[in-house]
Each structure stands twice: as C-alpha cells, then as structure tokens.
Design a protein around this motif. Structure first.
Motif, short mmCIF file in Angstrom:
data_model
loop_
_atom_site.label_atom_id
_atom_site.label_comp_id
_atom_site.label_asym_id
_atom_site.label_seq_id
_atom_site.Cartn_x
_atom_site.Cartn_y
_atom_site.Cartn_z
N ALA A 155 0.85 -1.54 0.15
CA ALA A 155 -0.84 0.18 0.16
C ALA A 155 0.99 1.24 -0.18
O ALA A 155 0.57 2.16 -0.15
N ILE A 156 1.68 1.50 0.12
CA ILE A 156 3.42 2.03 0.47
C ILE A 156 3.80 2.76 -1.00
O ILE A 156 4.33 3.82 -0.69
N PHE A 230 -13.86 3.40 3.58
CA PHE A 230 -12.58 2.01 3.76
C PHE A 230 -11.38 2.54 4.44
O PHE A 230 -11.14 1.83 5.47
N ILE A 231 -11.13 3.91 4.65
CA ILE A 231 -10.01 4.17 4.75
C ILE A 231 -9.95 6.24 5.14
O ILE A 231 -10.51 6.43 3.50
N THR A 232 -9.46 6.57 5.90
CA THR A 232 -9.29 8.13 6.10
C THR A 232 -8.26 8.70 6.35
O THR A 232 -8.23 9.74 5.94
N ASP A 233 -7.13 7.95 6.06
CA ASP A 233 -5.90 8.19 6.18
C ASP A 233 -4.78 7.93 4.91
O ASP A 233 -5.47 7.04 4.40
N THR A 234 -3.68 8.01 4.89
CA THR A 234 -2.40 7.68 4.32
C THR A 234 -2.40 6.45 4.38
O THR A 234 -2.02 5.76 5.91
N LEU A 239 -0.17 3.09 8.76
CA LEU A 239 1.34 1.84 9.67
C LEU A 239 2.21 2.19 10.59
O LEU A 239 2.01 2.37 11.46
N ARG A 240 2.43 3.50 9.97
CA ARG A 240 2.76 4.15 11.69
C ARG A 240 2.26 4.78 12.74
O ARG A 240 2.26 4.25 13.84
N GLY A 241 0.55 4.09 12.87
CA GLY A 241 0.29 4.43 13.63
C GLY A 241 -0.66 3.18 14.47
O GLY A 241 -1.44 2.85 14.66
#
Length: 261
Positions: A155-156, A230-234, A239-241
């Motif tokens: 994903a990154i 589905f997702i609200t952040d990068t 991953l960092r969170g």
C-alpha cells in the motif's frame, strides 16, 4: 449460479451481470466438496484497470491439489472502481468496497461449499497485492480474513495510492474528456453516471498520454470520514499509527514483475 466439476460461479450481489452497467460482482468457488477446509481468497492482478477472476491464465488446478477451498473474486475497475472527487460525492475505493462485500459473502456462505470461515487466507498479485495490504489497514475488513499473502506490491508504493486532494484534479480531467460542462463535484458525478459504463471503462487509455506513464491513474485513496468509509488516512500514517492487522503473512515478489516497463 453455475456448477461444473466442483466449480461454482455465484453472484455476491443481487444484481445481474451486464456489460453496460456496473453489475460485475461475481466470484468463483472451487471446492473439492469436503467439509471444513481452509479457504484461500484470491484477488486478480491488472493495475486496478483490467483483469478478471475467470482468467484462464490463473487456473485453480495447482491449489486444488491441496485440501483448500479457493475463491476468486471480481470487483469494479478503472473509473468505475476508483474514481474519486476527493469529497463525499464520489469518495473512491469502490473496488475495495466490492472486495469487502465478497469477503463478507465468504464469511456468510463458504460453509455451504465445505470451507471454514475461521480460516481464510487473503492473497493477491501485483496491484491486488497492494489491495491485500490495504485490507490489513482498513477497519471495514476486520474479521473477514485471518492471514494473508502479498505477491508483488504493498500500500505504500508510490503507484498504489493517491491523496484525495490530488485525485480531484484527475476527476476534473475525466469530466473534460467527456465534455462535462460542470466544475461542481455533484454535477460532475451525476453527468458521468448518465454515460455508459463501458465507455467510461474504455476511455481510460486516453489518459496514458496526459498522465505520467509510471503512475497509476485509478488507485485507492483516503476518503472523508463518512458512512461506508474504507480508509480515511494515508497508508503511511496508518502503518505509523500501528493500524495494521497483526496477522500471519507472507510477502514477496513475482518473477519478472513490472519487466515491461
């Protein structure tokens, strides 16, 4: 539903399949007709633009030599699956949400095909390996699989994701391509919805000349925090969170991945 040689092709939506609309939500179930076997759910490759769960290039024979139930799925692709206006009018990730729906279908129905819904492995190739990674970051997929295999993407990667503020520029370019006279997102989406799905899907090749070749044109994105998100952040921030599901996994590359570039 079609049944042949232990293979069943079933719809996971209540709509019919038709080339002139988005009713492509079908999946294939390959089963040796034994009871309570582990389940492997495969998402096909295709740069978020093309491909099919019924491709003859990837048959089920190898995996069915083992005691597993194999499920392959279709989802919306291209503009139909991933166009985003950067706001609630077309938040994006529709193809990923189709995949969530397929995984829900597996949880609810796979015991009827000899599969164990508590032992589901999600796996994918190339761009859909990226999608597998996205499912590990999304709360929408919680409880729908239990381990995963990523074959050639995550994903990154810079080709896996576009931030929604940037994506809105592409949606405007799509509107211009179809002669849409509106800059307003709601009017743009309504305008495109009145066009044929096949024309929207086929038109994506036009943008190869105006968008950078190595960038995906239709990708997952972060969405506004609305119902059905589905997702609200990068992916990097997720991953960092430490939002990733702590499941067993295998990660690798496929032979000659991206060699044509």
């Amino acid at each position: 539903m079609a049944v042949k040689d232990g293979t069943m092709r079933v719809p996971y939506s209540k709509r019919s399949k038709n080339m002139d609309n988005e009713d492509c939500l079908f999946l294939n179930v390959y089963t040796p007709l034994k009871k309570m076997l582990p389940v492997m759910v495969y998402i096909h490759e295709g740069a978020y633009l093309y491909g099919s769960s019924s491709s003859l290039e990837f048959g089920p024979e190898y995996l069915l030599d083992s005691d597993v139930v194999l499920v392959t799925m279709d989802c919306r692709l291209g503009l139909l699956g991933f166009l985003s206006t950067g706001n609630g009018e077309a938040p994006g990730n529709f193809g990923l949400k189709d995949q969530v729906l397929a995984l829900l279908w597996v949880q609810e129905n796979i015991p009827n095909f000899g599969g164990n819904p508590q032992k589901v492995t999600l796996f994918g190739l190339s761009s859909q390996s990226n999608c597998v990674h996205f499912h590990t970051l999304s709360d929408a997929s919680n409880g729908l699989f239990h381990q995963y295999i990523m074959q050639g993407g995550d994903a990154i990667s810079y080709r896996s994701f576009q931030e929604r503020r940037e994506y809105s520029k592409f949606s405007k370019a799509v509107g211009e391509r179809f002669g849409c006279p509106f800059n307003n997102s709601r009017l743009l989406v309504n305008y495109l919805r009145n066009d044929k799905a096949t024309r929207l899907y086929d038109s994506i090749s036009v943008f190869n000349k105006t968008w950078q070749l190595l960038e995906m044109m239709c990708t997952p994105t972060n969405e506004p925090n609305i119902d059905g998100v589905f997702i609200t952040d990068t992916p990097f921030n997720l991953l960092r969170g430490k939002s990733r599901k702590d499941y067993p996994f295998i990660n690798g590359m496929t032979k000659d991945e991206e060699l044509y570039f």
